[in-house]
Design an enzyme around this catalytic site. Structure first.
Site, PDB file in Angstrom:
ATOM      1  N   LYS A 175     -78.933  44.736  -8.713  1.00 53.12           N
ATOM      2  CA  LYS A 175     -78.109  43.663  -8.138  1.00 53.12           C
ATOM      3  C   LYS A 175     -78.082  43.738  -6.605  1.00 53.12           C
ATOM      4  O   LYS A 175     -77.601  42.824  -5.942  1.00 53.12           O
ATOM      5  CB  LYS A 175     -76.683  43.717  -8.696  1.00 53.12           C
ATOM      6  CG  LYS A 175     -76.620  43.386 -10.207  1.00 53.12           C
ATOM      7  CD  LYS A 175     -75.202  43.506 -10.744  1.00 53.12           C
ATOM      8  CE  LYS A 175     -75.110  43.364 -12.245  1.00 53.12           C
ATOM      9  NZ  LYS A 175     -75.204  41.975 -12.723  1.00 53.12           N
TER      10      LYS A 175
ATOM     11  N   LYS B 162     -69.591  41.940  -8.451  1.00 48.90           N
ATOM     12  CA  LYS B 162     -70.295  42.138  -9.722  1.00 48.90           C
ATOM     13  C   LYS B 162     -70.393  43.641  -9.937  1.00 48.90           C
ATOM     14  O   LYS B 162     -70.094  44.422  -9.044  1.00 48.90           O
ATOM     15  CB  LYS B 162     -71.686  41.496  -9.687  1.00 48.90           C
ATOM     16  CG  LYS B 162     -72.509  41.852  -8.442  1.00 48.90           C
ATOM     17  CD  LYS B 162     -73.818  41.088  -8.387  1.00 48.90           C
ATOM     18  CE  LYS B 162     -73.652  39.654  -7.912  1.00 48.90           C
ATOM     19  NZ  LYS B 162     -73.921  38.660  -8.922  1.00 48.90           N
ATOM     20  N   ARG B 163     -70.822  44.060 -11.138  1.00 47.05           N
ATOM     21  CA  ARG B 163     -70.996  45.493 -11.358  1.00 47.05           C
ATOM     22  C   ARG B 163     -71.955  46.065 -10.314  1.00 47.05           C
ATOM     23  O   ARG B 163     -72.906  45.395  -9.892  1.00 47.05           O
ATOM     24  CB  ARG B 163     -71.531  45.737 -12.776  1.00 47.05           C
ATOM     25  CG  ARG B 163     -70.473  45.571 -13.865  1.00 47.05           C
ATOM     26  CD  ARG B 163     -69.330  46.565 -13.719  1.00 47.05           C
ATOM     27  NE  ARG B 163     -69.709  47.918 -14.037  1.00 47.05           N
ATOM     28  CZ  ARG B 163     -69.446  48.539 -15.183  1.00 47.05           C
ATOM     29  NH1 ARG B 163     -68.767  47.927 -16.140  1.00 47.05           N
ATOM     30  NH2 ARG B 163     -69.825  49.781 -15.381  1.00 47.05           N
TER      31      ARG B 163
ATOM     32  N   HIS C  80     -79.823  39.645 -23.725  1.00 48.85           N
ATOM     33  CA  HIS C  80     -79.141  39.573 -22.434  1.00 48.85           C
ATOM     34  C   HIS C  80     -79.838  40.320 -21.312  1.00 48.85           C
ATOM     35  O   HIS C  80     -79.332  40.317 -20.188  1.00 48.85           O
ATOM     36  CB  HIS C  80     -77.719  40.111 -22.562  1.00 48.85           C
ATOM     37  CG  HIS C  80     -76.763  39.148 -23.193  1.00 48.85           C
ATOM     38  ND1 HIS C  80     -76.103  38.174 -22.482  1.00 48.85           N
ATOM     39  CD2 HIS C  80     -76.366  38.998 -24.477  1.00 48.85           C
ATOM     40  CE1 HIS C  80     -75.331  37.479 -23.293  1.00 48.85           C
ATOM     41  NE2 HIS C  80     -75.472  37.953 -24.513  1.00 48.85           N
TER      42      HIS C  80
ATOM     43  N   THR D 225     -73.269  34.705 -14.275  1.00 53.91           N
ATOM     44  CA  THR D 225     -72.296  33.619 -14.458  1.00 53.91           C
ATOM     45  C   THR D 225     -71.335  33.560 -13.271  1.00 53.91           C
ATOM     46  O   THR D 225     -70.757  32.517 -13.008  1.00 53.91           O
ATOM     47  CB  THR D 225     -71.499  33.785 -15.773  1.00 53.91           C
ATOM     48  OG1 THR D 225     -71.058  35.134 -15.877  1.00 53.91           O
ATOM     49  CG2 THR D 225     -72.345  33.428 -16.972  1.00 53.91           C
TER      50      THR D 225
ATOM     51  N   LYS E 275     -69.460  30.336 -11.097  1.00 58.21           N
ATOM     52  CA  LYS E 275     -68.032  30.251 -10.742  1.00 58.21           C
ATOM     53  C   LYS E 275     -67.878  29.947  -9.255  1.00 58.21           C
ATOM     54  O   LYS E 275     -67.051  29.119  -8.854  1.00 58.21           O
ATOM     55  CB  LYS E 275     -67.317  31.557 -11.111  1.00 58.21           C
ATOM     56  CG  LYS E 275     -67.235  31.789 -12.611  1.00 58.21           C
ATOM     57  CD  LYS E 275     -66.901  33.230 -12.985  1.00 58.21           C
ATOM     58  CE  LYS E 275     -67.198  33.455 -14.466  1.00 58.21           C
ATOM     59  NZ  LYS E 275     -67.174  34.865 -14.853  1.00 58.21           N
TER      60      LYS E 275
END
Length: 790
Positions: free
Chosen positions: A510, A504-505, A313, A612, A616
């Site tokens: 990110k 998101k986290r 992952h 993911t 969505k």
């Protein structure tokens, strides 16, 4: 399990079982999802109405099952839904954490953690199964005797299983998620005490039961704590006992005689390791085969490698599990012996293939040398599995080219790609019924179990009525979410503004910081030219920071600080609002994603394995602004790159910049808007009471930055190109056409497609969309069994 015995189903379903092992299952709420999958929504609405109850109020009482951190745990939840909906005989195995991911409170702009006591009022979806309780051993020592190897003087903890039903979508299949809870045995520590120590001995039972107490709250970060290793072994040891018991039993659905040995295990059982967290399944299955079943090493190893498969992952080095040997030696001495022998034979094979290449042996060893020797769990997984997959095409290519290059050269046949997906039941039908209905009116309802049919929407891309209907649903979702925001955040929201969302986290890679710099630049532009026709924007950022991750917590503080200034500036008015969404979780995602216009997917190329959330948003009619990273690459292919706002460097550009060196100061001095934003952060513009509050962020961005390297693109890509005065946005019809292209391109991103590929290409099974007869159907096969039975 329901679905075993329908004779017309593929014979392998009759014999073959998949075990999906994951330390996380981020399930969210269950009530509405169950009603959707069982086609009971209208009946339940009517029934509760007759009782004088309101279904939405009832749903709001349910706690989220927050047994995951982010993408990895939520993926496992989507996979359970798809495995049941495809009629696969599959079990999810994990830990029943008493406390899931913490609840996030924002206090004076800072994140504060609160324990998630989700079981406080009980959990109506689970059923304890004490009859299947299993012992799990820790510590002790190893004895080599003439009768074989014995692991003795161990400390025992009992694993008590709790089963949760997982219904497929309208196919009368119910699978099982089995989560283990730690219980102290009756005599725990009592035998070691005289009568005077009785009270302490009883209190010490907590030590055993702490194993399933709390989820470690790190996402993409490895923390080598003994309790975490205990959790990893606990779930693996209990699950493998269950697998072996079920395999040897002939009671439930199997027409064969009782199986006395495990030599045919790989023909009947597939074990999928969700990341390296359940990697101990490999040495544990070896231990069972060698020490209990008395197989030869060669036979045992063949069984293990044909049974296990591994999903990777992440490529981030700080996320890879490397366990210190002394910890292993103390906690799992027999497993360490087995890992050493696996490594010895593995290195012998490599030495034969590459004589004299000592550096290759060092790189490929399961044991990493250094001040403190460590076991590399990813290497263990690759050597002990018959299949290794990444979770998006670019990610799978990267692991073959870099992280696992040596292993790929030796065993190229092992390496596969399985691009992630999401379940369209929860992430469209359930959370966005208006959009699901608009789509069904054009192409029928079958797309819900075959998402590829969404491409049929392209026939209607110029149809004014579809364009109008999709825009109307989006506006209704935005109005509903605006009301929610005003109630919870006391900020007046302009529902006609663009809802620009990054949830998101919180993590440096990110790049919530890049978004923040963009917000500040947009704010400065509006202040500079207040009379210009700006497109109004409501920018929302949400996500939890790991409690020990200082920079991530500071990023949250910066976002809240920028929001405080922007939201109270009368010159800006309702043309720009900034909201930090508190306590982002599955249930909040189900509200915000259907209301979003713009989806921020802006990680540095080569860092996000897949993502993911990106899928969505795409399915729910938001347009993506993002980099060519993770599944964004395939989303751009499916929808047409012209229908996303793609910017920034590609993986090769990032690699080149890493090689040539990157000097942030050069861009800081060259780009006036960037310099202004950085100076405002550094000078206390957003923290007037504490001027040096964000000095660590400024220092990191200018001198130690691993990720935000897109600073060079800030003015051109992050502000000029997309959207502050973009023509497609001034023309709502063109915007909605882009949305339709995106929704039509979503077929690939169903977890049904992902699981079908796992089934056919890794597990050797054939998925089926066939609906089996219901238990009350007079024509049903007489053997149907409930998924909770075994």
């Amino acid at each position: 399990m329901v679905g075993w015995t329908s004779l017309h189903m593929h014979r392998k379903l009759h014999l073959y079982r998949v075990y999906y092992l994951s330390l996380e299952f981020y399930m969210g709420r269950t009530l509405q999802n169950t009603m959707v999958n069982l086609a009971l929504e209208n009946a339940c609405d009517e029934a509760t109405y007759q009782l004088g109850l309101d279904m939405e109020e009832l749903q709001d009482i349910e706690e989220d099952a927050g047994l995951g951190n982010g993408g990895l745990g939520r993926l496992a939840a989507c996979f359970l839904d798809s495995m049941a909906s495809l009629g696969l005989a599959a079990y999810g195995y994990g830990i029943r954490y008493e406390f899931g991911i913490f609840n996030q409170k924002i206090v004076n702009g800072w994140q504060v953690e609160e324990a998630d006591d989700w079981l406080r009022y009980g959990n109506p979806w689970e059923k304890a199964r004490p009859e299947y309780m299993r012992p799990v051993h820790f510590y002790g020592r190893v004895e080599h005797t003439p009768e074989g190897v014995k692991w003795v003087d161990t400390q025992v903890v009992l694993a008590l299983p709790y089963d949760t039903p997982v219904p497929g979508y309208r196919n009368n299949v119910v699978n099982t998620m089995r989560l283990w809870s730690a219980k102290a045995p009756c005599d725990f520590n009592l035998k070691d005490f005289n009568v005077g120590g009785y009270i302490q001995a009883v209190l010490d039972r907590n030590l055993a039961e702490n194993i399933s107490r709390v989820l470690y709250p790190n996402d993409n970060f490895f923390e080598g704590k003994e309790l975490r290793l205990k959790q990893e072994y606990f779930v693996v040891a209990a699950t493998l006992q269950d697998i072996v018991r079920r395999f040897k039993s002939s009671k439930f659905g199997s027409t064969e005689v009782v199986r006395v040995d495990l030599s045919t295990l790989p023909d009947k059982v597939a074990i999928q390791l969700n990341d390296t967290h359940p990697a101990l399944a490999i040495p544990e299955l070896m231990r069972i085969l060698l020490d209990t079943e008395h197989q030869t090493w060669e036979k045992a190893w063949d069984i293990v490698t044909r049974t296990c498969a591994y999903t990777n992952h992440t490529v981030l080095p700080e996320a890879l599990e490397r366990w210190p040997i002394d910890l292993f030696q103390n906690l799992l001495p027999r497993h360490l012996e087995i890992i050493f022998e696996i490594n010895r034979r593995h290195l012998e094979r490599i030495a034969n293939l590459y004589p004299g290449d000592h550096d290759r042996l060092r790189r490929m060893s399961l044991v990493e040398e250094g001040d403190q020797k460590k076991i590399n769990m990813a290497h263990l997984c690759i050597v002990g599995s018959h299949a290794v997959n990444g979770v998006a095409r670019i990610h799978s290519d990267i692991i073959k080219a870099t992280l696992f290059k040596d292993f790929y050269e030796v065993d190229p046949h092992k390496f596969q790609n399985k691009t992630n997906g999401i379940t369209p039941r929860r992430w469209l039908v359930m959370c966005n019924p208006g959009l699901a209905e608009v789509i069904a009116e054009r192409i029928g309802e079958d797309y819900i179990r075959d998402l590829g049919q969404l491409k049929n929407l392209l026939e209607f891309v110029d149809d004014d009525s579809l364009i109008r209907d999709i825009a109307k649903v989006k506006q209704e979702n935005k109005l509903k979410f605006s009301a929610y925001l005003e109630e919870h955040y006391k900020v007046k929201i302009n529902p006609n503004s663009m809802f620009d969302v990054q949830v998101k986290r919180i993590h440096e890679y990110k790049r919530q910081l890049l978004n923040c710099l963009h917000i500040i630049t947009l704010y400065n532009r509006i202040k500079k030219e207040p009379n210009k026709n700006w497109t109004p924007r409501t920018i929302m950022i949400g996500g939890k920071a790991a409690p020990g991750y200082h920079t991530a917590k500071l990023i949250i503080r910066l976002i809240t600080a920028v929001g405080d200034i922007v939201n109270h500036d009368e010159v800006v008015g309702d043309r720009l609002k900034v909201i930090f969404l508190e306590n982002y979780k599955v249930t909040l995602a189900e509200k915000i994603i259907p209301a979003s216009d713009l989806s921020e997917q802006i990680s540095t190329a080569g860092t996000e394995a897949s993502g993911t959330g990106n899928m969505k948003f795409m399915l729910n009619g938001a347009l993506t602004i993002g980099t060519m990273d993770g599944a964004n690459v395939e989303m751009a292919e499916e929808a047409g790159e012209e229908n996303l706002f793609i910017f920034g460097m590609r993986v090769d550009d990032v690699d080149a910049m890493d090689k040539n060196g990157y000097d942030a100061m050069e861009y800081y001095n060259r780009i006036p808007e960037l310099k202004l934003a950085m100076d405002q952060i550094a000078g206390g513009y957003f923290s007037p009471d504490q001027h040096d509050l964000f000095k660590d962020i400024v220092n990191m961005l200018l001198h130690h930055d691993r990720w935000v390297k897109m600073l060079i693109f800030l003015p051109s890509a992050m502000v000029l190109i997309p959207l502050s005065s973009d023509p497609s946005q001034q023309n709502p019809k063109e915007w909605t056409k882009m949305v339709i292209h995106n929704i039509a391109g979503c077929g690939k991103f169903s977890s049904d497609r992902t699981i079908s590929q796992y089934a056919r290409e890794i597990w050797g099974m054939e998925p089926s969309l066939e609906r089996i007869p219901a238990p009350d159907d007079p024509h049903k096969n007489g053997n149907l069994r409930n998924g909770l039975e075994t």
